[in-house]
Scaffold this motif. Structure first.
Motif, PDB file in Angstrom:
ATOM      1  N   TRP A 168      25.224   1.836   2.309  1.00 35.38           N
ATOM      2  CA  TRP A 168      26.078   1.147   1.338  1.00 35.38           C
ATOM      3  C   TRP A 168      27.387   1.917   1.232  1.00 35.38           C
ATOM      4  CZ3 TRP A 168      27.847   2.828  -3.543  1.00 35.38           C
ATOM      5  CH2 TRP A 168      28.482   1.837  -4.312  1.00 35.38           C
ATOM      6  N   LYS A 169      28.487   1.227   1.610  1.00 34.86           N
ATOM      7  CA  LYS A 169      29.779   1.898   1.671  1.00 34.86           C
ATOM      8  C   LYS A 169      29.648   3.174   2.500  1.00 34.86           C
ATOM      9  CE  LYS A 169      31.731  -0.220  -2.436  1.00 34.86           C
ATOM     10  NZ  LYS A 169      32.455  -0.018  -3.716  1.00 34.86           N
ATOM     11  N   GLY A 170      29.931   4.348   1.899  1.00 35.03           N
ATOM     12  CA  GLY A 170      29.849   5.576   2.684  1.00 35.03           C
ATOM     13  C   GLY A 170      28.533   6.312   2.576  1.00 35.03           C
ATOM     14  N   LEU A 171      27.566   5.761   1.815  1.00 28.89           N
ATOM     15  CA  LEU A 171      26.289   6.441   1.625  1.00 28.89           C
ATOM     16  C   LEU A 171      25.465   6.393   2.917  1.00 28.89           C
ATOM     17  CD1 LEU A 171      24.419   7.793  -0.539  1.00 28.89           C
ATOM     18  CD2 LEU A 171      23.397   5.512  -0.819  1.00 28.89           C
ATOM     19  N   TYR A 172      24.985   7.548   3.349  1.00 31.36           N
ATOM     20  CA  TYR A 172      24.244   7.594   4.601  1.00 31.36           C
ATOM     21  C   TYR A 172      23.058   8.552   4.514  1.00 31.36           C
ATOM     22  CZ  TYR A 172      26.164  12.199   5.775  1.00 31.36           C
ATOM     23  OH  TYR A 172      26.473  13.549   5.764  1.00 31.36           O
ATOM     24  N   THR A 173      22.115   8.342   5.413  1.00 30.88           N
ATOM     25  CA  THR A 173      21.074   9.321   5.685  1.00 30.88           C
ATOM     26  C   THR A 173      21.232   9.755   7.139  1.00 30.88           C
ATOM     27  OG1 THR A 173      19.536   7.520   6.201  1.00 30.88           O
ATOM     28  CG2 THR A 173      19.420   8.475   3.993  1.00 30.88           C
ATOM     29  N   GLY A 174      20.805  10.970   7.415  1.00 28.66           N
ATOM     30  CA  GLY A 174      20.928  11.482   8.770  1.00 28.66           C
ATOM     31  C   GLY A 174      19.783  12.403   9.109  1.00 28.66           C
ATOM     32  N   ILE A 175      19.496  12.481  10.396  1.00 36.61           N
ATOM     33  CA  ILE A 175      18.516  13.445  10.887  1.00 36.61           C
ATOM     34  C   ILE A 175      19.155  14.232  12.023  1.00 36.61           C
ATOM     35  CG2 ILE A 175      17.453  11.679  12.362  1.00 36.61           C
ATOM     36  CD1 ILE A 175      14.817  13.289  12.071  1.00 36.61           C
ATOM     37  N   HIS A 176      19.043  15.559  11.938  1.00 38.53           N
ATOM     38  CA  HIS A 176      19.557  16.472  12.957  1.00 38.53           C
ATOM     39  C   HIS A 176      18.351  17.178  13.562  1.00 38.53           C
ATOM     40  CE1 HIS A 176      23.698  16.698  10.876  1.00 38.53           C
ATOM     41  NE2 HIS A 176      22.927  15.962  10.090  1.00 38.53           N
ATOM     42  N   VAL A 177      18.165  17.068  14.861  1.00 36.23           N
ATOM     43  CA  VAL A 177      17.055  17.741  15.542  1.00 36.23           C
ATOM     44  C   VAL A 177      17.664  18.778  16.476  1.00 36.23           C
ATOM     45  CG1 VAL A 177      15.039  17.493  17.027  1.00 36.23           C
ATOM     46  CG2 VAL A 177      15.622  15.686  15.385  1.00 36.23           C
ATOM     47  N   MET A 178      17.513  20.048  16.098  1.00 36.35           N
ATOM     48  CA  MET A 178      18.182  21.129  16.815  1.00 36.35           C
ATOM     49  C   MET A 178      17.198  21.932  17.661  1.00 36.35           C
ATOM     50  SD  MET A 178      20.398  24.330  15.303  1.00 36.35           S
ATOM     51  CE  MET A 178      21.114  25.553  16.415  1.00 36.35           C
ATOM     52  N   SER A 179      17.555  22.139  18.918  1.00 35.86           N
ATOM     53  CA  SER A 179      16.872  23.093  19.785  1.00 35.86           C
ATOM     54  C   SER A 179      17.632  24.405  19.695  1.00 35.86           C
ATOM     55  CB  SER A 179      16.848  22.588  21.231  1.00 35.86           C
ATOM     56  OG  SER A 179      16.128  21.379  21.332  1.00 35.86           O
ATOM     57  N   ALA A 180      16.955  25.471  19.234  1.00 31.73           N
ATOM     58  CA  ALA A 180      17.635  26.734  18.950  1.00 31.73           C
ATOM     59  C   ALA A 180      16.971  27.878  19.713  1.00 31.73           C
ATOM     60  CB  ALA A 180      17.601  27.032  17.449  1.00 31.73           C
ATOM     61  N   TRP A 181      17.774  28.582  20.499  1.00 31.48           N
ATOM     62  CA  TRP A 181      17.316  29.752  21.221  1.00 31.48           C
ATOM     63  C   TRP A 181      17.645  30.988  20.384  1.00 31.48           C
ATOM     64  CZ3 TRP A 181      18.785  25.274  23.318  1.00 31.48           C
ATOM     65  CH2 TRP A 181      17.975  24.736  24.331  1.00 31.48           C
ATOM     66  N   GLN A 182      16.658  31.870  20.208  1.00 27.83           N
ATOM     67  CA  GLN A 182      16.776  32.981  19.275  1.00 27.83           C
ATOM     68  C   GLN A 182      16.816  34.326  19.995  1.00 27.83           C
ATOM     69  OE1 GLN A 182      13.082  32.038  17.188  1.00 27.83           O
ATOM     70  NE2 GLN A 182      14.272  31.447  15.384  1.00 27.83           N
ATOM     71  N   GLY A 208      13.202  34.164  21.341  1.00 28.78           N
ATOM     72  CA  GLY A 208      12.320  33.103  20.879  1.00 28.78           C
ATOM     73  C   GLY A 208      13.015  31.756  20.932  1.00 28.78           C
ATOM     74  N   PHE A 209      12.317  30.749  20.418  1.00 34.44           N
ATOM     75  CA  PHE A 209      12.828  29.375  20.416  1.00 34.44           C
ATOM     76  C   PHE A 209      12.230  28.646  19.223  1.00 34.44           C
ATOM     77  CE2 PHE A 209      12.248  24.882  21.377  1.00 34.44           C
ATOM     78  CZ  PHE A 209      13.534  24.508  21.749  1.00 34.44           C
ATOM     79  N   GLN A 210      13.014  27.751  18.623  1.00 39.53           N
ATOM     80  CA  GLN A 210      12.470  26.911  17.558  1.00 39.53           C
ATOM     81  C   GLN A 210      13.163  25.554  17.544  1.00 39.53           C
ATOM     82  OE1 GLN A 210      12.928  28.251  13.513  1.00 39.53           O
ATOM     83  NE2 GLN A 210      15.131  28.460  13.636  1.00 39.53           N
ATOM     84  N   ILE A 211      12.458  24.569  16.987  1.00 38.10           N
ATOM     85  CA  ILE A 211      13.041  23.272  16.651  1.00 38.10           C
ATOM     86  C   ILE A 211      13.377  23.328  15.171  1.00 38.10           C
ATOM     87  CG2 ILE A 211      12.670  20.792  16.471  1.00 38.10           C
ATOM     88  CD1 ILE A 211      12.892  21.739  19.329  1.00 38.10           C
ATOM     89  N   PHE A 212      14.623  23.059  14.844  1.00 37.60           N
ATOM     90  CA  PHE A 212      15.101  23.139  13.460  1.00 37.60           C
ATOM     91  C   PHE A 212      15.649  21.766  13.071  1.00 37.60           C
ATOM     92  CE2 PHE A 212      18.173  24.008  10.126  1.00 37.60           C
ATOM     93  CZ  PHE A 212      17.554  24.980   9.356  1.00 37.60           C
ATOM     94  N   ASN A 213      14.948  21.088  12.170  1.00 36.72           N
ATOM     95  CA  ASN A 213      15.339  19.739  11.749  1.00 36.72           C
ATOM     96  C   ASN A 213      16.050  19.776  10.399  1.00 36.72           C
ATOM     97  OD1 ASN A 213      14.066  18.788  14.027  1.00 36.72           O
ATOM     98  ND2 ASN A 213      12.236  18.095  12.942  1.00 36.72           N
ATOM     99  N   THR A 214      17.020  18.890  10.238  1.00 32.49           N
ATOM    100  CA  THR A 214      17.698  18.709   8.960  1.00 32.49           C
ATOM    101  C   THR A 214      17.659  17.237   8.587  1.00 32.49           C
ATOM    102  OG1 THR A 214      19.209  20.539   9.467  1.00 32.49           O
ATOM    103  CG2 THR A 214      19.834  19.071   7.674  1.00 32.49           C
ATOM    104  N   TYR A 215      17.175  16.934   7.378  1.00 33.63           N
ATOM    105  CA  TYR A 215      17.106  15.565   6.873  1.00 33.63           C
ATOM    106  C   TYR A 215      18.135  15.460   5.751  1.00 33.63           C
ATOM    107  CZ  TYR A 215      12.636  16.584   9.086  1.00 33.63           C
ATOM    108  OH  TYR A 215      11.660  17.015   9.960  1.00 33.63           O
ATOM    109  N   ARG A 216      19.183  14.672   5.983  1.00 32.44           N
ATOM    110  CA  ARG A 216      20.376  14.749   5.142  1.00 32.44           C
ATOM    111  C   ARG A 216      20.660  13.437   4.406  1.00 32.44           C
ATOM    112  NH1 ARG A 216      23.828  18.695   5.296  1.00 32.44           N
ATOM    113  NH2 ARG A 216      23.109  19.468   7.320  1.00 32.44           N
ATOM    114  N   LEU A 217      21.094  13.573   3.152  1.00 34.18           N
ATOM    115  CA  LEU A 217      21.610  12.453   2.362  1.00 34.18           C
ATOM    116  C   LEU A 217      23.036  12.802   1.966  1.00 34.18           C
ATOM    117  CD1 LEU A 217      21.253   9.807   0.697  1.00 34.18           C
ATOM    118  CD2 LEU A 217      20.484  11.260  -1.196  1.00 34.18           C
ATOM    119  N   GLY A 218      23.987  11.937   2.327  1.00 34.85           N
ATOM    120  CA  GLY A 218      25.374  12.281   2.066  1.00 34.85           C
ATOM    121  C   GLY A 218      26.261  11.068   1.878  1.00 34.85           C
ATOM    122  N   TYR A 219      27.548  11.347   1.756  1.00 38.25           N
ATOM    123  CA  TYR A 219      28.534  10.280   1.560  1.00 38.25           C
ATOM    124  C   TYR A 219      29.736  10.545   2.463  1.00 38.25           C
ATOM    125  CZ  TYR A 219      30.611   6.355  -0.900  1.00 38.25           C
ATOM    126  OH  TYR A 219      31.124   5.119  -1.203  1.00 38.25           O
TER     127      TYR A 219
END
Length: 206
Positions: free
Chosen positions: A115-129, A142-153
Motif C-alpha cells: 500500500w503506497k510505500g509500505l513494503y515487506t522484504g526478505i534478505h537471504v545472505m550467504s556470509a563467509w566468516q 566459517g559460513f552462515q546463512i543470515f536472513n532478514t525479514y523486513r517491514l518498511g516504507y
C-alpha cells in the motif's frame, strides 16, 4: 546499535520537511526501473571503538510497481553474539567474543509493496566468516546463512530520483558452520533470532 537507532530517528524527523512521494505508476516505472543504494548503518564506522567497518552496496530492479529484486553486497565485523537482545547484556563487555568475526558476502533480496510505500522484504545472505583472535590474527573460517525479514516504507525524494527506506526487521541465522569453541560458548547462550533491528536504506533510481 544505539548509533543506528538514533540515525534512523533523525532521518525520519527530517523527512517531514521534504516534498515526498510514496509510489510509482507504471509510466513512472519506465524511467525508474533500476536502483543503486546502501545503508545508513555505515555511519557507525565513525565510532571511535569497535567500529563495524561496515560497507554495503545494493543493485536492484523494479519488476513491477509492486515487486522489486536486488543484489546486496556486504562486509562488516562484529564483536558479540548477534542474538543478544536490547538491554544491559548487549552493553556488557563480558558477553563479547574473545576476538571478532569478519564477514563478507551477498544477499538476494525481494520486496513486495502492499500500500503506497509500505513494503515487506526478505534478505537471504550467504556470509563467509573469518574468526580473529584478540591480537587480530585469523585462526579459523566459517559460513552462515543470515536472513532478514523486513517491514518498511519506501519514500521517493526530489522528483523520484532518490529514495529512502526506514524499516524495522527480524534477523535469523538458520544455518551456520560450527564456530571455534571459545566463540561458540558465547554464541550458544543466545537466540538465533534478533527482534527489532532498525534499518535505513537510501538510494538513487535510474
Amino acid at each position: 546499535m544505539q548509533t543506528k537507532v538514533w540515525a534512523v530517528a533523525l532521518f525520519c524527523w527530517a523527512l517531514g520537511t521534504l516534498d515526498v512521494h510514496a509510489q510509482y505508476s507504471r509510466e513512472q516505472l519506465e524511467s525508474n526501473k533500476f536502483f543503486m543504494g546502501s545503508s545508513l548503518f555505515m555511519l557507525a564506522n565513525l565510532l571511535p571503538e569497535e567500529s563495524p567497518d561496515f560497507v554495503q552496496l545494493n543493485l536492484g530492479f523494479r519488476v513491477t510497481p509492486k515487486d522489486a529484486i536486488s543484489l546486496e553486497l556486504k562486509t562488516w565485523r562484529y564483536f558479540e553474539p548477534l542474538g543478544i537482545p536490547y538491554g544491559e547484556d548487549r552493553a556488557n563487555p563480558e558477553e563479547n567474543f574473545p576476538g571478532l568475526i569478519r564477514e563478507h558476502g551477498f544477499a538476494l533480496v525481494y520486496q513486495r509493496f502492499w500500500w503506497k510505500g509500505l513494503y515487506t522484504g526478505i534478505h537471504v545472505m550467504s556470509a563467509w566468516q573469518s574468526f580473529l583472535d584478540e591480537g587480530g590474527e585469523r585462526f579459523d573460517q566459517g559460513f552462515q546463512i543470515f536472513n532478514t525479514y523486513r517491514l518498511g516504507y519506501h519514500v521517493q525524494l526530489w522528483n523520484r530520483r532518490f529514495f529512502i527506506e526506514p524499516s524495522i526487521a527480524i534477523t535469523h541465522r538458520p544455518i551456520h558452520t560450527e564456530m571455534p569453541e571459545s566463540f561458540r560458548n558465547q554464541d550458544d547462550q543466545w537466540s538465533k533470532f534478533f527482534f527489532g533491528e532498525p534499518g535505513f536504506h537510501f538510494g538513487v533510481n535510474f
